[in-house]
Design an enzyme around this catalytic site. Sequence first.
Site, PDB file in Angstrom:
ATOM      1  N   LYS A 268       0.828  -1.206   0.000  1.00 38.20           N
ATOM      2  CA  LYS A 268       0.000   0.000   0.000  1.00 38.20           C
ATOM      3  C   LYS A 268       0.869   1.266   0.000  1.00 38.20           C
ATOM      4  O   LYS A 268       0.648   2.177  -0.798  1.00 38.20           O
ATOM      5  CB  LYS A 268      -0.945   0.012   1.228  1.00 38.20           C
ATOM      6  CG  LYS A 268      -1.901  -1.186   1.239  1.00 38.20           C
ATOM      7  CD  LYS A 268      -2.873  -1.159   2.401  1.00 38.20           C
ATOM      8  CE  LYS A 268      -2.238  -1.354   3.760  1.00 38.20           C
ATOM      9  NZ  LYS A 268      -1.653  -2.687   3.976  1.00 38.20           N
ATOM     10  N   THR A 269       1.851   1.304   0.889  1.00 37.35           N
ATOM     11  CA  THR A 269       2.732   2.478   0.961  1.00 37.35           C
ATOM     12  C   THR A 269       3.570   2.601  -0.318  1.00 37.35           C
ATOM     13  O   THR A 269       3.744   3.703  -0.862  1.00 37.35           O
ATOM     14  CB  THR A 269       3.663   2.367   2.188  1.00 37.35           C
ATOM     15  OG1 THR A 269       2.850   2.210   3.344  1.00 37.35           O
ATOM     16  CG2 THR A 269       4.539   3.598   2.347  1.00 37.35           C
TER      17      THR A 269
ATOM     18  N   ASP B 277      -1.614   6.716   6.329  1.00 40.79           N
ATOM     19  CA  ASP B 277      -1.562   5.292   6.635  1.00 40.79           C
ATOM     20  C   ASP B 277      -2.497   5.021   7.814  1.00 40.79           C
ATOM     21  O   ASP B 277      -2.755   5.926   8.617  1.00 40.79           O
ATOM     22  CB  ASP B 277      -0.105   4.934   6.996  1.00 40.79           C
ATOM     23  CG  ASP B 277       0.162   3.461   6.814  1.00 40.79           C
ATOM     24  OD1 ASP B 277      -0.713   2.729   6.322  1.00 40.79           O
ATOM     25  OD2 ASP B 277       1.279   3.024   7.163  1.00 40.79           O
TER      26      ASP B 277
ATOM     27  N   THR C 202      -5.783  -1.458   6.925  1.00 42.68           N
ATOM     28  CA  THR C 202      -5.842  -2.915   7.049  1.00 42.68           C
ATOM     29  C   THR C 202      -7.252  -3.342   7.436  1.00 42.68           C
ATOM     30  O   THR C 202      -7.529  -4.527   7.528  1.00 42.68           O
ATOM     31  CB  THR C 202      -4.861  -3.389   8.140  1.00 42.68           C
ATOM     32  OG1 THR C 202      -5.042  -2.574   9.293  1.00 42.68           O
ATOM     33  CG2 THR C 202      -3.427  -3.273   7.680  1.00 42.68           C
TER      34      THR C 202
ATOM     35  N   ARG D  38       6.864  -8.038   1.732  1.00 37.90           N
ATOM     36  CA  ARG D  38       7.715  -7.535   2.827  1.00 37.90           C
ATOM     37  C   ARG D  38       8.361  -8.703   3.573  1.00 37.90           C
ATOM     38  O   ARG D  38       9.539  -8.638   3.937  1.00 37.90           O
ATOM     39  CB  ARG D  38       6.899  -6.676   3.795  1.00 37.90           C
ATOM     40  CG  ARG D  38       7.777  -6.080   4.901  1.00 37.90           C
ATOM     41  CD  ARG D  38       6.950  -5.376   5.950  1.00 37.90           C
ATOM     42  NE  ARG D  38       6.313  -4.197   5.405  1.00 37.90           N
ATOM     43  CZ  ARG D  38       5.251  -3.598   5.958  1.00 37.90           C
ATOM     44  NH1 ARG D  38       4.707  -4.083   7.060  1.00 37.90           N
ATOM     45  NH2 ARG D  38       4.730  -2.522   5.416  1.00 37.90           N
TER      46      ARG D  38
END
Length: 331
Positions: A62-63, A107, A156, A215
């Site tokens: 997302k980031t 975020d 999330t 990640r």
Amino acid sequence: MKELLGKEKEDEQSLSLRPRFLSEYIGQEKVVETLRIAIEAALQRNEPLEHVLLNGPPGLGKTTLAHIIAREMGARIVTSSGPALEKGGDLMGILTHLERGDILFIDEIHRIPKAVEEFLYPAMEEFAVDFVFDKGIYARTHRFRLERFTLIGATTRAGLLSSPLRERFGIVRDLDFYTVEELVKIIKRSASLLGVSIDEDAAEETARRARGTPRVANRLLRRIRDYAQVKAKGHITKSVVIDALELEGIDSEGLCEMDRKLLRTIINNYKGGPVGIEAICATLLVEPDVVVEVIEPYLLKSGFLIRTPQGRKATEKAYIHLGLQRPSSLL
Ligand code: ADE
């Protein structure tokens, strides 16, 4: 590009593995295509992009996508997060400094306090904020005009967003776990950026244990690279992957000690469930949000756990994987 605020304190290493353009981005094909079209159309019209909401478990990009959007739009990005915006004034300060076309990335947007969220509605829709001075009969409001900016929200827990907020995003997309094939491509790309050689079956083994999450894949790759450097002359084979990940407590399904502890708690303390989230968390000494947002999504997705109206239940797959005796109902 200027990052004024926020929790973006990631080390340079992890940033350098991130794709910088949509053309480098692996996976999430539909999301990438939606963004590619929206960005190209906005650039042709010489307009800022519409507001974008990205939803999905941690570590799926997302980031990264927010930064890519900014780069592709040639825009500045300002980052913040829901919990950092405690008061309306915190958000006012940021909004009134935005220039036309700037991107504001928030975020964990589901954690914005309600009072702050209400500032966002007119900001997103009318590019204005109403600030109230004084209280009671002396209360006066002043409307501040804002430049046309783009809000990118990441969450999330899209289900926790109020519908007025969700409805103000023009582009809403869910990110899903990555396939093993996509993770293999990401791992090979990262290995090449890190300057380390990796066998095809070694990349596959790493991908299978990466919980569908880039990640995690990149984190495992760094541990494996260290192990290979010290123990195997720097080359990553499948057996290097297996030995390095064994040392990390990551098993053949990619589960870590906390995942196994959660499943064992449900099985041993609550007869396999169903059991409520609060009871599990009290036994594990973990916050419910961490279980719901971080630990559980992959266990649900990979079929170790199911959610029923009565609570969480361990599946047959969980008993078999942990080598535990199945109850007669699962035989
Ligand atoms: N590194 C992390 N996520 C990635 C992705 N989706 N594509 C390419 N490289 C990545």
